[in-house]
Motif scaffolding. Structure first.
Motif, PDB file in Angstrom:
ATOM      1  N   UNK A 350       1.000  -1.431  -0.326  1.00 32.84           N
ATOM      2  CA  UNK A 350      -0.298   0.505  -0.439  1.00 32.84           C
ATOM      3  C   UNK A 350       0.600   1.177  -0.266  1.00 32.84           C
ATOM      4  N   UNK A 351       0.084   2.226  -0.503  1.00 35.15           N
ATOM      5  CA  UNK A 351       1.298   3.305  -0.280  1.00 35.15           C
ATOM      6  C   UNK A 351       0.177   4.058   0.940  1.00 35.15           C
ATOM      7  N   UNK A 352       1.019   5.458   1.213  1.00 33.99           N
ATOM      8  CA  UNK A 352       0.368   7.196   1.909  1.00 33.99           C
ATOM      9  C   UNK A 352      -0.764   6.504   2.094  1.00 33.99           C
ATOM     10  N   UNK A 380       3.368  -3.270   3.964  1.00 36.67           N
ATOM     11  CA  UNK A 380       4.655  -3.233   3.528  1.00 36.67           C
ATOM     12  C   UNK A 380       4.464  -1.424   2.765  1.00 36.67           C
ATOM     13  N   UNK A 381       4.570  -0.378   3.182  1.00 37.69           N
ATOM     14  CA  UNK A 381       4.857   1.006   2.115  1.00 37.69           C
ATOM     15  C   UNK A 381       5.704   1.124   1.060  1.00 37.69           C
ATOM     16  N   UNK A 382       4.966   1.307   0.289  1.00 37.60           N
ATOM     17  CA  UNK A 382       5.375   1.193  -1.217  1.00 37.60           C
ATOM     18  C   UNK A 382       6.250   2.281  -1.269  1.00 37.60           C
ATOM     19  N   UNK A 413       3.252   3.394 -12.158  1.00 37.42           N
ATOM     20  CA  UNK A 413       3.620   2.369 -11.811  1.00 37.42           C
ATOM     21  C   UNK A 413       3.189   2.383 -10.616  1.00 37.42           C
ATOM     22  N   UNK A 414       1.626   1.425 -10.447  1.00 37.67           N
ATOM     23  CA  UNK A 414       0.758   1.512  -9.455  1.00 37.67           C
ATOM     24  C   UNK A 414       0.588  -0.154  -8.942  1.00 37.67           C
ATOM     25  N   UNK A 415       1.625  -0.375  -7.661  1.00 33.21           N
ATOM     26  CA  UNK A 415       1.383  -1.224  -6.805  1.00 33.21           C
ATOM     27  C   UNK A 415       1.303  -1.425  -5.747  1.00 33.21           C
ATOM     28  N   UNK A 464       1.238   3.496 -18.983  1.00 32.41           N
ATOM     29  CA  UNK A 464       0.439   3.646 -18.346  1.00 32.41           C
ATOM     30  C   UNK A 464      -0.771   3.589 -19.517  1.00 32.41           C
ATOM     31  N   UNK A 465      -2.046   3.012 -19.367  1.00 35.36           N
ATOM     32  CA  UNK A 465      -3.210   3.444 -20.638  1.00 35.36           C
ATOM     33  C   UNK A 465      -3.903   4.439 -20.430  1.00 35.36           C
TER      34      UNK A 465
END
Length: 503
Positions: A350-352, A380-382, A413-415, A464-465
């Protein structure tokens, strides 16, 4: 012998309700006095029976090789006192049996005496008379008239003649129902010589003329003076009933018992079948049920605790919350590198900005699996550990090469929403990729379709599309299904040589 012989122990146990048994080792110091007093041969096993008088044995047997039959016959002949006291109806049946034929007549001479005079002259005189006139057809007994008042009143028609005094009756039982014929001495029993002559004359006349017993009556049952309390009597009765049922089952004809046994086993089969079917149906209902979509999750001190409705409260595995710890350089070793064999750590990426919403959805999806002690949950912080994640994803077989830092799409890129099941002991991981909708890019032309499977199928080198914003919680909508496959062991595993450092 210093050790009590086993044969004597068995005899003592068999007759424990009638006699008390003792043992003397003549080799011990102090045994000379008892052997001298009773004139016992110390080189031959000897059995002595004592009854009312202890200064002289009532019967003695000596033999070098005593057989069990000899001992049983000896004990049976001396099982009762010379003038035993009737304390129960059972003892009355044993001492005064019912007449079976004219040649098997059994007479009972009964002394009816108050308990206060049990050691007085009337009883001693009656005892000495019984000792001098022992016969096979006559049995001497006595009862306490104040304890067995109904029994005594039946044998004493004129109770005014015997107030507080002793009396003697001669009776013969005719039926098991209590019918007897009897003859009571007219005068009270004082133990004088005239009383003894009178009683002896009646007994001599009785041998010649059984019609001497002219009176007839039906005796009431004797009160059991030694009966235990009600609870013990109830337990004894229950034990006797169970014993009778057991004997009837194993000694009766099996054909007669088959309907009852069939009924019992049918009832047991139906009962246990119902319980087993109910248990399986309950377990299937719990598996098929899903938690509600909207529930509140509170994160505090590294723990995520969802609140559950009343409908799901019965399906709580162990706790009322999901414990999710952050994977940092401090917890990295204990939660992954040195994780115990058989344990796995399920890590959410995840992100903040998406932290709160993803943790809520993650807790709801994995809550039904928290009952397993082999699963641990972390996030886990990405923003802090993107390089560690991308290094790990390089070992995924269907993953495209990670672009370098000069790639313009590197930082785009988004994980977020990725979930990794890490086995620290065997050094492999399983990957869950979020579900994405396939859209066509109208402004930029055609765009590669995104794989919607649970494994890593994204072409990571593609740009990214430009898809529009989508709900963050929707990324984990298929996580529960993926968790089930994880526990089944049907997911693809990606092995790595060693776990990288988490900087």
């Amino acid at each position: 012998m210093p050790v009590v012989p086993l044969l004597y122990k068995l005899t003592a146990f068999a007759y424990k309700d009638y006699l008390s048994f003792g043992y003397v080792h003549v080799g011990l110091r102090g045994a000379e006095e008892i052997t001298r007093q009773y004139d016992v041969n110390v080189y031959t096993p000897t059995i002595l029976v004592f009854k009312e008088h202890i200064h002289k044995p009532a019967d003695v047997i000596q033999a070098r090789g005593m057989k069990k039959q000899v001992i049983d016959d000896f004990i049976t002949q001396n099982k009762y006192l010379l003038a035993a006291r009737l304390t129960s109806q059972k003892l009355f049946h044993e001492l005064c049996p019912v007449k079976r034929s004219h040649r098997q007549r059994k007479y009972c001479v009964v002394l009816l005496t108050p308990e206060a005079t049990k050691l007085g002259k009337p009883f001693e005189a009656f005892l000495s008379f019984a000792l001098a006139n022992t016969q096979d057809t006559v049995r001497f007994v006595h009862i306490y008239s104040n304890r067995q008042q109904e029994f005594a009143t039946t044998l004493l028609p004129d109770s005014d003649t015997f107030p507080g005094r002793s009396a003697v009756s001669i009776l013969e039982r005719r039926t098991t129902g209590g019918r007897v014929v009897y003859k009571t001495l007219e005068a009270p029993w004082t133990g004088s010589e005239s009383d003894k002559f009178t009683l002896l004359g009646y007994l001599d006349q009785l041998r010649r003329d059984p019609a001497l017993l002219s009176s007839e009556a039906v005796l009431p049952d004797l009160t059991d003076e030694l009966a235990p309390i009600f609870l013990l009597r109830w337990l004894y009765s229950a034990s006797d009933y169970i014993s009778d049922c057991w004997d009837s089952i194993f000694h009766n004809n099996w054909r007669e018992m088959m309907p009852l046994l069939s009924l019992v086993f049918s009832a047991l089969f139906i009962l246990f079948g119902t319980v087993i079917v109910q248990a399986f149906s309950d377990s299937n209902d719990e598996r098929e049920s899903h938690p509600p979509d909207k529930e509140e999750v509170h994160e505090k001190a590294g723990k995520t605790e969802p609140s559950f409705t009343k409908e799901n409260s019965s399906k709580i595995p162990k706790k009322g919350f999901v414990e999710v710890t952050e994977l940092t350089d401090v917890t990295y070793t204990s939660n992954l590198v040195r994780l115990r064999p058989g344990h796995m750590n399920v890590v959410l990426i995840l992100s903040d900005p998406t932290k709160t919403s993803l943790l809520q959805k993650f807790a709801l999806e994995v809550y039904t699996f928290t009952g397993s002690s082999c699963l641990h949950f972390s996030f886990l912080s990405l923003d802090k550990h993107r390089e560690w994640l991308e290094y790990l994803l390089e070992f995924a077989q269907d993953a495209a090469p990670i672009p370098n830092q000069y790639d313009k799409h590197f930082m785009e890129r988004d994980y977020t929403g990725y979930v990794l099941a890490l086995n620290g002991h065997k050094k492999y991981f399983c990957l869950f990729k979020p579900q994405k909708a396939v859209e066509e890019e109208e402004a930029m032309g055609s765009c590669g379709a995104l794989d919607s499977s649970l494994h890593l199928g994204e072409s990571r080198g593609k740009p990214s599309c430009g898809l529009g914003p989508r709900p963050v919680k929707g990324k984990l909508s298929k996580l529960s299904l993926w968790m089930e496959r994880l526990l089944e062991g049907s997911l693809q595993r990606f092995y790595i040589p060693s776990w990288p450092e988490l900087d």
